[in-house]
Design an enzyme around this catalytic site. Sequence first.
Site, PDB file in Angstrom:
ATOM      1  N   MET A   1      -7.571  -2.709  10.748  1.00  0.00           N
ATOM      2  CA  MET A   1      -6.874  -3.375  11.747  1.00  0.00           C
ATOM      3  C   MET A   1      -5.845  -2.802  12.351  1.00  0.00           C
ATOM      4  O   MET A   1      -5.235  -3.044  13.169  1.00  0.00           O
ATOM      5  CB  MET A   1      -6.373  -4.781  10.959  1.00  0.00           C
TER       6      MET A   1
ATOM      7  N   ASP B   1     -12.751  -5.173  -0.033  1.00  0.00           N
ATOM      8  CA  ASP B   1     -13.553  -6.458  -0.017  1.00  0.00           C
ATOM      9  C   ASP B   1     -14.887  -6.119   0.750  1.00  0.00           C
ATOM     10  O   ASP B   1     -14.940  -4.833   1.591  1.00  0.00           O
ATOM     11  CB  ASP B   1     -12.895  -7.626   0.733  1.00  0.00           C
TER      12      ASP B   1
ATOM     13  N   GLU C   1       0.869  -1.181  -0.124  1.00  0.00           N
ATOM     14  CA  GLU C   1      -0.048  -0.022   0.017  1.00  0.00           C
ATOM     15  C   GLU C   1       0.885   1.385   0.023  1.00  0.00           C
ATOM     16  O   GLU C   1       0.307   2.297  -0.604  1.00  0.00           O
ATOM     17  CB  GLU C   1      -0.880   0.028   1.463  1.00  0.00           C
TER      18      GLU C   1
END
Length: 265
Positions: A199, A223, A36
């Site tokens: 997270m 997702d 990322e």
Amino acid sequence: MAPHDDQPEVKVEAMASEALNKPISTIVIFIAMHTEALPLVNRFQLQEDHDSVFPKGVPWVRYHGMYKDLHLNIVQPGKDPVLGVDSVGTVSASLVIYATIQALKPDLVINAGTAGGFKAKGAAIGDVFLASEVAFHDRRIPIPVFDLYGVGLRQAFSASNILKELNLKIGRLSTGDSLDMSAQDEASITANDATVKDMEGAAIAYVAELLKVPIIFLKAVTDIVDGDKPTAEEFLNNLTAVTATLDETVAKAIDFLNGKCLLEI
């Protein structure tokens, strides 16, 4: 007798006002995964810090450089020394951002990264959300007041002009240390009224609040948590494309932030 100082609360308000009106100079971007972070490192031509501001021996990574009038820093937890995977999750995130804020004294922290989204709340693959509030969904402490501490609901810094300028979506972010979602997690996420889940976010928000540094969250959906595809499979299939979208969004945000003070974002 010497004159009394101003009341402490007056001093605090004056300092806060000064910080809000001062041009943003140093920005820290926390990104959990190397995949990322790499497009942004390349885009802004940042260099890895080999004379690290971090303690000796930790795997944490910092890239830094100047872009226009901004001192940019991208920090990551790095790879687990034993298993070699990205050190995702709340523990690494809170440690890294604490050390970073202590060392660099940034004017603004941006937590950028991918996230799961809920189609029931209007999320779709590739959407980028600006988080309005963040909370935990896996710190269940069913004792009065401790339950609120466990959820740890915190507001992100209001960035209404970035929201409009970049045409982002807005929603609550819920954080937990698991990629999947148990039934208990789902109930907590629903109680948090969350649109996206990650997270790291709520842990970073805790540290930023503790050290009095404004923070914004930019989360790109890889997702659909309440969809019909396995989360891990969908995440991996969409990671590259969604990371490119995240890269573009963060770059536009940085361009927007250049030359502005906190009150203007």
